[in-house]
Design an enzyme around this catalytic site. Structure first.
Site, PDB file in Angstrom:
ATOM      1  N   GLY A   1      -7.092  11.761  -4.477  1.00 44.75           N
ATOM      2  CA  GLY A   1      -8.316  10.977  -4.553  1.00 44.75           C
ATOM      3  C   GLY A   1      -9.170  11.178  -3.317  1.00 44.75           C
TER       4      GLY A   1
ATOM      5  N   ALA B   1     -12.797   8.588   2.956  1.00 44.53           N
ATOM      6  CA  ALA B   1     -11.401   8.953   3.162  1.00 44.53           C
ATOM      7  C   ALA B   1     -10.862   9.749   1.984  1.00 44.53           C
ATOM      8  CB  ALA B   1     -10.553   7.690   3.368  1.00 44.53           C
TER       9      ALA B   1
ATOM     10  N   VAL C   1      -7.091  10.507  -0.125  1.00 45.80           N
ATOM     11  CA  VAL C   1      -5.733  10.010  -0.348  1.00 45.80           C
ATOM     12  C   VAL C   1      -4.893  11.172  -0.862  1.00 45.80           C
ATOM     13  CG1 VAL C   1      -4.267   8.381  -1.584  1.00 45.80           C
ATOM     14  CG2 VAL C   1      -6.555   7.683  -0.832  1.00 45.80           C
TER      15      VAL C   1
ATOM     16  N   ASP D   1     -15.095  -5.303  -1.636  1.00 47.66           N
ATOM     17  CA  ASP D   1     -15.488  -3.988  -2.126  1.00 47.66           C
ATOM     18  C   ASP D   1     -14.743  -3.684  -3.417  1.00 47.66           C
ATOM     19  OD1 ASP D   1     -16.879  -1.572  -2.121  1.00 47.66           O
ATOM     20  OD2 ASP D   1     -15.315  -0.526  -1.008  1.00 47.66           O
TER      21      ASP D   1
END
Length: 358
Positions: free
Chosen positions: A21, A26, A28, A134
């Site tokens: 991801g 960022a 993952v 979020d």
């Protein structure tokens, strides 16, 4: 996908395997322990230097949250050469993937199960004094483990990405508004789940701000679309019971009209789940010339052939169980609402309607 990091890179005790991801700030990665190769984890790595402080916040916040519906943190070092956050690996897609794949065809029971898991995880975070702020489909993971979505339980729903949970509202808005439009979770998508008091900065925010995002996701799970205006899920999907419409309205409302807590929303969900309202199957087209038979002795006309509820002559669907009653379903070509058989203008959008067909 293009990635900043490479397979085989050593991060603490783990070796990166594959990127699973990538968001605005960022990546993952799935990673394995350098000795115990069967120990598989997820590692979050920043792709922009300014994200490191949010990675640090997430590690601090989530480390104290122990709950089946929150992704568990297993390791953390924001000061390493490559800052990292090690988490449990969830074997399945995000809610975004589920919504995009099913496009409003998920069974109502499955939707309520996913909602139960979300509310449970969010409620636990709120009880610990943490707001997510979020919440969106990309931040809710589903542990499918090779099963179809219909077989998952509430504990298979995992809330993640608490990096903004302890920042202020101005910081949150600035991050959303600086997100590059060509990245995953575009600006318009991020803001679509943000409560008005967070988005506009005109009011106080509390746990109810997260519930607004839950309301948007509930609508999407049911219909495959985001809500627009004052419409309810049943205006898009005819088999949604009135009780679920009301649950949505109490989530997707002005702050002072929302549920006061995730626990209150969960209690209402359990009431709905224990009733017969959620058991209705989607309506199926009937053969032309075949109409539901009236039940003998029904005062004033027919009753639903499935649940026996009283049916008015203009009803296209049973108001109790959602069973299709009319031979030919009339829909507004503009908004896809369900006007009455004699309406000349749509009661939902006001557009002129074509004459009913026989």
């Amino acid at each position: 996908m293009a990635t900043k990091y490479q397979p085989g890179t050593r991060i603490s005790e783990y070796v990166l395997d594959a990127c699973v991801g990538a968001g605005s700030f960022a990546e993952v990665w799935r990673a394995r322990h350098h000795v115990w190769e069967k120990e598989i984890v997820a590692v979050k790595l920043p792709i922009e230097p300014e994200y490191v402080r949010y990675l640090q916040r997430e590690g601090i916040v989530v480390h104290g949250l122990r709950h089946p519906n929150i992704v568990r943190v297993m390791g953390f070092d924001p000061y390493a050469e490559i800052p990292y956050l090690v988490m449990e690996l969830v074997d399945g897609p995000s809610l975004r993937g589920v919504i995009d794949e099913h496009r409003g065809t998920l069974a109502l029971q499955t939707v309520l199960t996913v909602l139960r898991g979300m509310l449970s995880g969010i409620g636990a975070a709120h009880a610990a004094g943490v707001l997510h702020r979020d919440l969106k489909p990309g931040n809710v993971l589903i542990n499918l483990a090779g099963r179809p979505i219909e077989q998952v339980g509430a504990d298979d729903v995992k809330v993640t990405d608490f990096g903004l949970g302890i920042g202020d509202a101005d910081t949150l808005r600035s991050i959303a508004q600086s997100a590059s439009l060509d990245r995953e979770d575009k600006l318009v998508g991020t803001l679509a789940y943000m409560a008005p008091e967070l988005r506009d900065g005109g009011g106080k925010h509390d746990a109810r701000s997260d519930l607004y995002a839950v309301g948007v996701m509930l609508f999407e799970l049911l219909t495959g679309e985001r809500p627009a205006g004052a419409e309810s899920p049943s205006t898009v999907r005819a088999d949604v019971p009135a009780a679920v419409d009301e649950l949505f309205r109490k989530l997707y409302a002005r702050r002072d009209r929302r549920f006061e807590s995730a626990a209150a929303a969960a209690a209402e969900l359990e009431r709905i789940a224990s009733s017969r309202a959620h058991a209705a199957p989607p309506p199926v087209p009937r053969r032309r010339g075949v109409t539901p038979p009236p039940i003998p002795g029904a005062a004033g006309g027919a009753r639903c052939p499935k649940c026996g509820a009283r049916a008015e002559p203009a009803d296209q669907f049973c108001t109790q169980c959602g069973t299709q009653l009319a031979e030919n379903i009339r829909r507004c070509p503009t908004c896809q609402g369900f006007p009455g058989p004699d309406d000349r203008y749509c009661i939902f959008c006001g557009e002129a309607l074509p004459a009913p067909t026989g």
